[in-house]
Design a protein around this motif. Structure first.
Motif, PDB file in Angstrom:
ATOM      1  N   ILE A   2       1.883   5.973 -21.408  1.00 39.09           N
ATOM      2  CA  ILE A   2       2.393   5.238 -20.249  1.00 39.09           C
ATOM      3  C   ILE A   2       3.878   5.498 -20.060  1.00 39.09           C
ATOM      4  CG2 ILE A   2       2.786   2.926 -19.313  1.00 39.09           C
ATOM      5  CD1 ILE A   2       0.246   2.032 -20.723  1.00 39.09           C
ATOM      6  N   LEU A   3       4.630   5.497 -21.145  1.00 40.16           N
ATOM      7  CA  LEU A   3       6.085   5.685 -21.038  1.00 40.16           C
ATOM      8  C   LEU A   3       6.451   7.087 -20.589  1.00 40.16           C
ATOM      9  CD1 LEU A   3       7.270   3.771 -24.237  1.00 40.16           C
ATOM     10  CD2 LEU A   3       7.222   2.950 -21.877  1.00 40.16           C
ATOM     11  N   GLU A   4       5.565   8.060 -20.785  1.00 44.92           N
ATOM     12  CA  GLU A   4       5.851   9.427 -20.364  1.00 44.92           C
ATOM     13  C   GLU A   4       5.648   9.638 -18.867  1.00 44.92           C
ATOM     14  OE1 GLU A   4       3.304  11.787 -22.764  1.00 44.92           O
ATOM     15  OE2 GLU A   4       4.581  11.688 -24.553  1.00 44.92           O
ATOM     16  N   LYS A   5       4.949   8.716 -18.214  1.00 42.06           N
ATOM     17  CA  LYS A   5       4.696   8.847 -16.786  1.00 42.06           C
ATOM     18  C   LYS A   5       5.908   8.416 -15.968  1.00 42.06           C
ATOM     19  CE  LYS A   5       0.492  10.323 -17.250  1.00 42.06           C
ATOM     20  NZ  LYS A   5       0.107  11.681 -16.836  1.00 42.06           N
ATOM     21  N   GLU A   6       5.975   8.936 -14.737  1.00 40.87           N
ATOM     22  CA  GLU A   6       7.049   8.601 -13.809  1.00 40.87           C
ATOM     23  C   GLU A   6       6.450   7.877 -12.615  1.00 40.87           C
ATOM     24  OE1 GLU A   6      10.490   7.992 -11.966  1.00 40.87           O
ATOM     25  OE2 GLU A   6      10.304   8.879 -13.970  1.00 40.87           O
ATOM     26  N   VAL A   7       6.996   6.698 -12.312  1.00 41.19           N
ATOM     27  CA  VAL A   7       6.492   5.913 -11.181  1.00 41.19           C
ATOM     28  C   VAL A   7       7.602   5.579 -10.186  1.00 41.19           C
ATOM     29  CG1 VAL A   7       4.548   4.930 -12.441  1.00 41.19           C
ATOM     30  CG2 VAL A   7       6.765   3.779 -12.514  1.00 41.19           C
ATOM     31  N   GLY A   8       8.743   6.217 -10.324  1.00 37.37           N
ATOM     32  CA  GLY A   8       9.810   6.011  -9.356  1.00 37.37           C
ATOM     33  C   GLY A   8      10.810   4.937  -9.709  1.00 37.37           C
ATOM     34  N   LEU A   9      10.696   4.337 -10.910  1.00 39.66           N
ATOM     35  CA  LEU A   9      11.633   3.279 -11.290  1.00 39.66           C
ATOM     36  C   LEU A   9      11.672   3.174 -12.802  1.00 39.66           C
ATOM     37  CD1 LEU A   9      13.477   0.865 -10.496  1.00 39.66           C
ATOM     38  CD2 LEU A   9      11.425  -0.567 -10.590  1.00 39.66           C
ATOM     39  N   ASP A  10      12.886   3.082 -13.337  1.00 38.78           N
ATOM     40  CA  ASP A  10      13.117   2.809 -14.752  1.00 38.78           C
ATOM     41  C   ASP A  10      13.943   1.530 -14.845  1.00 38.78           C
ATOM     42  OD1 ASP A  10      11.766   5.068 -15.707  1.00 38.78           O
ATOM     43  OD2 ASP A  10      13.531   6.332 -15.382  1.00 38.78           O
ATOM     44  N   PRO A  36       0.809  -1.232   0.000  1.00 37.77           N
ATOM     45  CA  PRO A  36       0.000   0.000   0.000  1.00 37.77           C
ATOM     46  C   PRO A  36       0.833   1.268   0.000  1.00 37.77           C
ATOM     47  CG  PRO A  36      -0.921  -1.593   1.529  1.00 37.77           C
ATOM     48  CD  PRO A  36       0.386  -2.156   1.074  1.00 37.77           C
ATOM     49  N   PHE A  37       1.926   1.297   0.776  1.00 45.75           N
ATOM     50  CA  PHE A  37       2.758   2.489   0.841  1.00 45.75           C
ATOM     51  C   PHE A  37       3.583   2.652  -0.433  1.00 45.75           C
ATOM     52  CE2 PHE A  37       1.847   1.037   5.076  1.00 45.75           C
ATOM     53  CZ  PHE A  37       1.461   2.198   5.726  1.00 45.75           C
ATOM     54  N   ILE A  38       4.030   1.539  -0.996  1.00 40.65           N
ATOM     55  CA  ILE A  38       4.809   1.613  -2.241  1.00 40.65           C
ATOM     56  C   ILE A  38       3.934   2.111  -3.382  1.00 40.65           C
ATOM     57  CG2 ILE A  38       6.170   0.284  -3.876  1.00 40.65           C
ATOM     58  CD1 ILE A  38       6.874  -1.634  -1.600  1.00 40.65           C
ATOM     59  N   ILE A  39       2.733   1.566  -3.482  1.00 43.09           N
ATOM     60  CA  ILE A  39       1.829   1.987  -4.549  1.00 43.09           C
ATOM     61  C   ILE A  39       1.411   3.441  -4.345  1.00 43.09           C
ATOM     62  CG2 ILE A  39      -0.416   1.555  -5.608  1.00 43.09           C
ATOM     63  CD1 ILE A  39      -0.077  -1.386  -4.934  1.00 43.09           C
ATOM     64  N   ARG A  40       1.235   3.841  -3.086  1.00 50.63           N
ATOM     65  CA  ARG A  40       0.900   5.240  -2.811  1.00 50.63           C
ATOM     66  C   ARG A  40       2.024   6.158  -3.259  1.00 50.63           C
ATOM     67  NH1 ARG A  40      -2.589   9.137  -2.878  1.00 50.63           N
ATOM     68  NH2 ARG A  40      -2.354  10.685  -1.234  1.00 50.63           N
ATOM     69  N   TYR A  41       3.259   5.757  -3.007  1.00 48.62           N
ATOM     70  CA  TYR A  41       4.405   6.537  -3.462  1.00 48.62           C
ATOM     71  C   TYR A  41       4.456   6.603  -4.984  1.00 48.62           C
ATOM     72  CZ  TYR A  41       9.277   7.301  -4.803  1.00 48.62           C
ATOM     73  OH  TYR A  41      10.416   7.752  -5.406  1.00 48.62           O
ATOM     74  N   MET A  42       4.197   5.470  -5.650  1.00 47.23           N
ATOM     75  CA  MET A  42       4.183   5.453  -7.110  1.00 47.23           C
ATOM     76  C   MET A  42       3.069   6.332  -7.661  1.00 47.23           C
ATOM     77  SD  MET A  42       4.804   1.352  -7.407  1.00 47.23           S
ATOM     78  CE  MET A  42       4.175   1.252  -9.066  1.00 47.23           C
ATOM     79  N   GLU A  43       1.924   6.334  -6.975  1.00 47.21           N
ATOM     80  CA  GLU A  43       0.816   7.178  -7.416  1.00 47.21           C
ATOM     81  C   GLU A  43       1.168   8.660  -7.288  1.00 47.21           C
ATOM     82  OE1 GLU A  43      -4.030   7.371  -6.715  1.00 47.21           O
ATOM     83  OE2 GLU A  43      -2.699   6.620  -5.145  1.00 47.21           O
ATOM     84  N   LEU A  44       1.828   9.021  -6.217  1.00 49.33           N
ATOM     85  CA  LEU A  44       2.258  10.411  -6.053  1.00 49.33           C
ATOM     86  C   LEU A  44       3.269  10.811  -7.121  1.00 49.33           C
ATOM     87  CD1 LEU A  44       2.662  10.623  -2.165  1.00 49.33           C
ATOM     88  CD2 LEU A  44       0.884  11.692  -3.567  1.00 49.33           C
ATOM     89  N   LYS A  45       4.177   9.899  -7.434  1.00 49.98           N
ATOM     90  CA  LYS A  45       5.159  10.195  -8.471  1.00 49.98           C
ATOM     91  C   LYS A  45       4.503  10.360  -9.832  1.00 49.98           C
ATOM     92  CE  LYS A  45       9.028  10.200  -8.434  1.00 49.98           C
ATOM     93  NZ  LYS A  45       9.995  11.314  -8.360  1.00 49.98           N
ATOM     94  N   SER A  46       3.461   9.591 -10.098  1.00 50.91           N
ATOM     95  CA  SER A  46       2.816   9.646 -11.411  1.00 50.91           C
ATOM     96  C   SER A  46       2.033  10.929 -11.630  1.00 50.91           C
ATOM     97  CB  SER A  46       1.891   8.437 -11.598  1.00 50.91           C
ATOM     98  OG  SER A  46       0.829   8.471 -10.665  1.00 50.91           O
TER      99      SER A  46
END
Length: 526
Positions: free
Chosen positions: A415-423, A279-289
């Motif tokens: 999708i590729l233009e979004k940022e989720v905290g990991l490449d 939940p916290f990881i996905i929340r962080y990814m959502e904030l990054k996106s």
């Protein structure tokens, strides 16, 4: 022809004009025979023409063939649950066959291919594996027929939306299971978000998409407490191989672990416990996106922080300055520096601090989890901080907001233009590079064995060709019940190809069957 009495002499009767025997006066029957060969007055026979079933049939051959073809189209479209598109499938087949339709195994494959093309053209989602199962053909045969249909009709199909496939498969599963509507909608958005993240991490590149869909279904089911949906059930539901689905599931967990490494407690996250931290990881990814490229986030504004922010940030000075906390969360601050947070500047500088609402919620939740308010004891003006291995799931129940655009069906470019905290580098590319390196080592080992047989006196003269084949076996994938020094079928194939002077670059690609058919079995040497 002689009479029954044996006399061969006949005369004509004057009254009846019939031919009779001159001895016994018996009337000869063959003289009264009339041949019916047709004509104007003669009876008409039965003539069967090409394209007709003959007399006694209500339909011609063509009408009967078209009737059976339409019945078959209706049966397959009903099985695929696309009855609304039955007329479009029929018209496409009519155009391809010039109204002749057809009969036989090839026509079954054509119906499946046209069904897939119609759904894909209308931006609807129908897995090719499901179509192949319904029409009872091989998926590769169906793929070849789809390519022929697209080429003949000169169509340009839109790209496959894996998020759309996930939505379809999850809906199919939920229709047969009693799941709360709110939870169903929550799982749908979370799953689409993770599927889009998997696409951005190239987990679907060079792979079939259905195992990834099944892996995400199993993950969101575990995340939301749906115990009835296991990974084996998800793979069976989407018609994917269970072992492949488990491999995609492990890759998804590993990617989430890599994302968590930038968080303060990221070092405690592993593949075994990543679901607890999910939940916290996905929340962080959502904030990054939803973060605007170049700094800041959506909805960042100046606001009064006298009563809210100071209380949260002053806990850093009260409970200790954790270097990891600043490394993980400091990037969300605009204006201001670390000295202000630790209390080294005056309070007026706080007005220059800009903070997103989502970030504030994340920071407050992290501090609230690290400090157990119910167990705080004041001794000599100090607070005892509870040592926590990481946030607990119950401490952050409302972690999902669904505001990210990745929770929707997007195109690949979006999708590729979004940022989720990991490449990430595509895992299929990494696996391909490892396979090429493993084959290259096998080629070198095979050359050593060949030279050892052809030139036994010069094999180990300089010691440079001393190659241990066990290193090759151990460097590759682990295989049970097989010693590392044993030579397998791949080594023998490589030796045969080398003896037929096949280039090393061609062998490294691994297309052994094609190379054997081209260089070995058609060379005339074997």
């Amino acid at each position: 022809m002689p009479c029954r009495c044996g006399c061969r002499s006949t005369i004509r009767d004057e009254l009846t004009e019939s031919l009779v025997c001159s001895n016994c006066y018996t009337v000869l029957e063959f003289d009264n025979y009339v041949a019916h060969t047709g004509g104007i007055s003669g009876p008409t026979g039965t003539n069967i023409h090409i394209g007709y079933a003959g007399t006694g049939s209500l339909y011609s051959y063509k009408d009967k063939k078209i009737f059976q073809a339409n019945a078959l189209i209706h049966e397959y479209t009903s099985s695929l649950k696309i009855s609304n598109s039955e007329s479009e499938v029929t018209s496409m087949i009519d155009e391809i066959t010039d109204g002749e339709f057809g009969d036989g195994d090839w026509f079954h494959v054509l119906i499946g291919a046209c069904s897939y093309v119609v759904m894909r053209r209308d931006k609807k989602f129908l897995p090719a594996a499901e179509v192949a199962e319904v029409v009872r053909c091989d998926v590769y045969e169906l793929g070849r027929m789809i390519a022929r249909v697209v080429k003949f009709l000169k169509l340009t199909l839109p790209e496959v939306s894996i998020a759309g496939l996930f939505e379809r498969e999850l809906n199919n599963y939920m229709n047969f299971n009693d799941v709360d509507e709110n939870k169903k909608e929550r799982m749908m958005k979370q799953g689409i978000f993770l599927v889009n993240c998997a696409v951005k991490w190239f987990l679907t590149t060079g792979r079939r998409p259905l195992p990834v869909v099944a892996a995400v279904m199993a993950f969101v089911a575990e995340l939301n407490g749906v115990e009835s949906l296991k990974i084996e059930d998800a793979a069976k539901n989407v018609r994917a191989v269970v072992s492949t689905t488990k491999s995609r599931y492990k890759e998804l967990l590993a990617a989430l672990v890599n994302v968590a490494q930038v968080l303060p407690w990221g070092k405690d996250v592993s593949v075994k416990n990543v679901v607890k931290y999910a939940p916290f990881i996905i929340r962080y990814m959502e904030l990054k996106s939803i973060e605007v490229p170049g700094g800041g986030g959506e909805g960042v504004e100046n606001f009064d922080i006298d009563d809210v922010v100071h209380e949260c940030l002053q806990k850093v000075a009260a409970y200790g300055d954790d270097e990891n906390n600043f490394n993980g969360d400091w990037r969300y601050f605009e204006g201001g520096n670390r000295s202000y947070v630790t209390g080294s500047s005056d309070g007026n500088d706080g007005d220059n601090l800009k903070l997103s609402h989502e970030c504030l919620s994340l920071i407050y939740t992290t501090f609230a989890d690290e400090v157990d308010v119910h167990k705080l004891e004041g001794k000599h003006g100090k607070l005892h901080v509870r040592k926590s291995r990481g946030p607990e799931l119950h401490a952050y129940e409302d972690w999902w907001s669904g505001k990210s655009e990745l929770s929707k069906k997007l195109l690949l470019k979006q999708i590729l233009e979004k940022e989720v905290g990991l490449d990430m580098t595509p895992p299929s590319y990494i696996a391909g590079c490892k396979a090429i390196e493993r084959r290259r080592q096998k080629i070198n080992a095979a050359k050593v064995r060949i030279n050892k047989i052809m030139y036994p006196s010069c094999t180990l003269s300089d010691g440079g060709d001393n190659f241990n084949p066990s290193e090759v076996r151990c460097a590759g994938k682990k295989r049970k019940r097989k010693p590392c020094s044993e030579i397998d079928w791949e080594d023998f194939v490589i030796e045969a190809l080398l003896l037929h002077r096949v280039k090393d670059e061609d062998i490294e690609k691994g297309h052994y069957r094609a190379l054997l058919g081209l260089h070995v079995f058609n060379s005339g040497m074997m």
